[in-house]
Design an enzyme around this catalytic site. Structure first.
Site, mmCIF file in Angstrom:
data_model
loop_
_atom_site.group_PDB
_atom_site.id
_atom_site.type_symbol
_atom_site.label_atom_id
_atom_site.label_comp_id
_atom_site.label_asym_id
_atom_site.label_seq_id
_atom_site.Cartn_x
_atom_site.Cartn_y
_atom_site.Cartn_z
ATOM 1 N N GLY A 1 0.922 19.251 -13.149
ATOM 2 C CA GLY A 1 1.945 20.206 -13.558
ATOM 3 C C GLY A 1 2.659 19.725 -14.811
ATOM 4 N N GLY A 2 3.844 19.161 -14.628
ATOM 5 C CA GLY A 2 4.704 18.791 -15.760
ATOM 6 C C GLY A 2 3.997 17.995 -16.846
ATOM 7 N N GLU B 1 -1.914 19.287 -2.559
ATOM 8 C CA GLU B 1 -0.639 19.095 -3.242
ATOM 9 C C GLU B 1 0.486 19.092 -2.203
ATOM 10 O OE1 GLU B 1 -0.820 20.420 -7.594
ATOM 11 O OE2 GLU B 1 -0.442 22.230 -6.442
ATOM 12 N N GLY C 1 6.754 18.280 -8.697
ATOM 13 C CA GLY C 1 7.893 18.397 -9.595
ATOM 14 C C GLY C 1 9.072 17.522 -9.210
ATOM 15 N N GLU D 1 3.857 27.261 -4.732
ATOM 16 C CA GLU D 1 4.923 28.134 -5.247
ATOM 17 C C GLU D 1 4.612 29.599 -4.944
ATOM 18 O OE1 GLU D 1 4.852 26.402 -9.173
ATOM 19 O OE2 GLU D 1 5.565 24.526 -8.280
ATOM 20 N N HIS E 1 -1.338 28.335 -4.692
ATOM 21 C CA HIS E 1 -0.381 27.288 -5.063
ATOM 22 C C HIS E 1 0.846 27.387 -4.157
ATOM 23 C CE1 HIS E 1 2.476 24.857 -7.256
ATOM 24 N NE2 HIS E 1 1.430 24.283 -7.822
ATOM 25 N N SER F 1 3.289 15.223 -9.010
ATOM 26 C CA SER F 1 3.870 14.118 -9.784
ATOM 27 C C SER F 1 2.825 13.099 -10.245
ATOM 28 C CB SER F 1 4.996 13.434 -9.003
ATOM 29 O OG SER F 1 6.049 14.362 -8.749
ATOM 30 N N ASN G 1 -1.877 22.632 -14.840
ATOM 31 C CA ASN G 1 -1.256 23.883 -14.393
ATOM 32 C C ASN G 1 0.046 24.021 -15.180
ATOM 33 O OD1 ASN G 1 0.046 25.980 -13.154
ATOM 34 N ND2 ASN G 1 0.302 24.966 -11.169
ATOM 35 N N TRP G 2 0.002 24.882 -16.183
ATOM 36 C CA TRP G 2 1.188 25.023 -17.045
ATOM 37 C C TRP G 2 2.336 25.724 -16.320
ATOM 38 C CZ3 TRP G 2 -0.523 26.933 -22.633
ATOM 39 C CH2 TRP G 2 -1.347 25.958 -23.212
ATOM 40 N N LYS G 3 2.067 26.355 -15.196
ATOM 41 C CA LYS G 3 3.071 27.188 -14.509
ATOM 42 C C LYS G 3 3.647 28.183 -15.531
ATOM 43 C CE LYS G 3 3.615 23.529 -11.192
ATOM 44 N NZ LYS G 3 4.414 22.847 -10.195
HETATM 45 P P1 13P Z 1 3.861 18.303 -11.011
HETATM 46 O O1 13P Z 1 2.715 17.527 -11.605
HETATM 47 O O2 13P Z 1 4.848 18.761 -12.033
HETATM 48 O O3 13P Z 1 4.479 17.582 -9.858
HETATM 49 O O4 13P Z 1 3.238 19.659 -10.414
HETATM 50 C C1 13P Z 1 2.133 19.595 -9.591
HETATM 51 C C2 13P Z 1 1.620 20.968 -9.393
HETATM 52 O O5 13P Z 1 2.241 21.786 -8.736
HETATM 53 C C3 13P Z 1 0.346 21.321 -10.030
HETATM 54 O O6 13P Z 1 -0.135 22.524 -9.543
#
Ligand code: 13P
Length: 259
Positions: free
Chosen positions: A236-237, A171, A177, A101, A99, A215, A12-14
């Protein structure tokens, strides 16, 4: 062995990326994926403006792609929204919905998320339905009540046939994050609860893929993916760095082979 659920690793590149850096990242991921997709599935969910770029670079490569949200509508006067059918026209096969967010910053309810999942399915996309509790909810002992209700909203809207085509990503909000992943025991406990909830609806839903997100790193991926009910990860990251993302994919393959 044939009964084993296939593991997925989805990035997930966000809201990250620019054309030049995307190209380098996608090439590296696609090159590395070749040796992994005999055992696992790999996908990336990118910002919508990059769909055409991703389609051009990943066509005929072993990496699926998708979007990070879809509208509950098929078309109409909904400025700024993107329909699932539009993403499908660019070869997308995945759509994140719900998600944390989006739930937090756009006040998306579980009913709205369920409607988005159904729209994604209608357009032939696999919805990756994201659920998870906040730190306050975990500390109050309400994790199962929260994620159970988030899952129930989706299951009550979909038929069993539709529900069989979704992917779920657990999640925990406090792990996203933050560098603070859930422990393997915490993650497995919730995944087992979710699988039992799926089976309550219909036995065949035991096969729905349940991903863990929050994470995930090369260092913790294999232990997480080795758990009985964890079918891979939503990343994510670490999905923005090809070496890390591919190392996580390799961990998913190793965990599959170790079963
Ligand atoms: P991180 O891997 O950066 O913690 O993000 C997880 C995430 O929200 C994937 O959708």
């Amino acid at each position: 062995m044939s009964e084993q659920r296939v593991k997925w690793v989805v990035g997930n590149w966000k809201m990250h990326g620019r054309l030049a850096e995307n190209a380098a990242l996608l090439q590296a991921v696609a090159d590395g994926a070749g040796a992994l997709v005999d055992v696992i599935r790999i996908g990336v969910c990118v910002p919508t403006p990059y769909l055409a770029q991703v389609q051009a670079l990943l066509a005929d490569r072993p990496v699926a792609w998708g979007v990070q949200d879809v509208s509950t509508y098929t078309h109409g006067a909904y400025t700024g929204e993107v329909a699932a059918g539009m993403a499908a026209e660019f070869g997308a096969t995945l759509a994140l919905v719900g998600h944390s967010e989006r739930r937090a910053y756009h006040a998306e309810s579980s009913d709205l998320v369920a409607a988005k999942a159904r729209r994604a399915l209608e357009s032939g996309l696999t919805p990756v339905v994201c659920i998870g509790e906040t730190l306050a909810e975990r500390e109050a002992g309400t994790t199962e009540a929260v994620v159970g209700a988030q899952l129930d909203a989706v299951l009550s809207l979909l038929s069993v046939e539709e529900a069989a085509r979704i992917v779920i990503a657990y999640e925990p909000v406090w792990a996203i994050g933050t560098g603070r992943s859930a422990t393997v025991e915490q993650a497995q406990e919730v995944h087992a609860f979710l699988r039992a909830r799926l089976v309550q609806k219909e036995a065949s839903l035991a096969r729905v893929a349940l991903l863990y997100g929050g994470s995930v790193k090369p260092e913790n991926a294999q232990a997480l993916f080795g758990q009985a009910d964890i079918d891979g990860g939503l990343i994510g990251g670490a999905s923005l760095k090809s070496q890390d993302f591919l190392a996580i994919c390799a961990a998913a393959k190793a965990a599959s082979l170790a079963r």
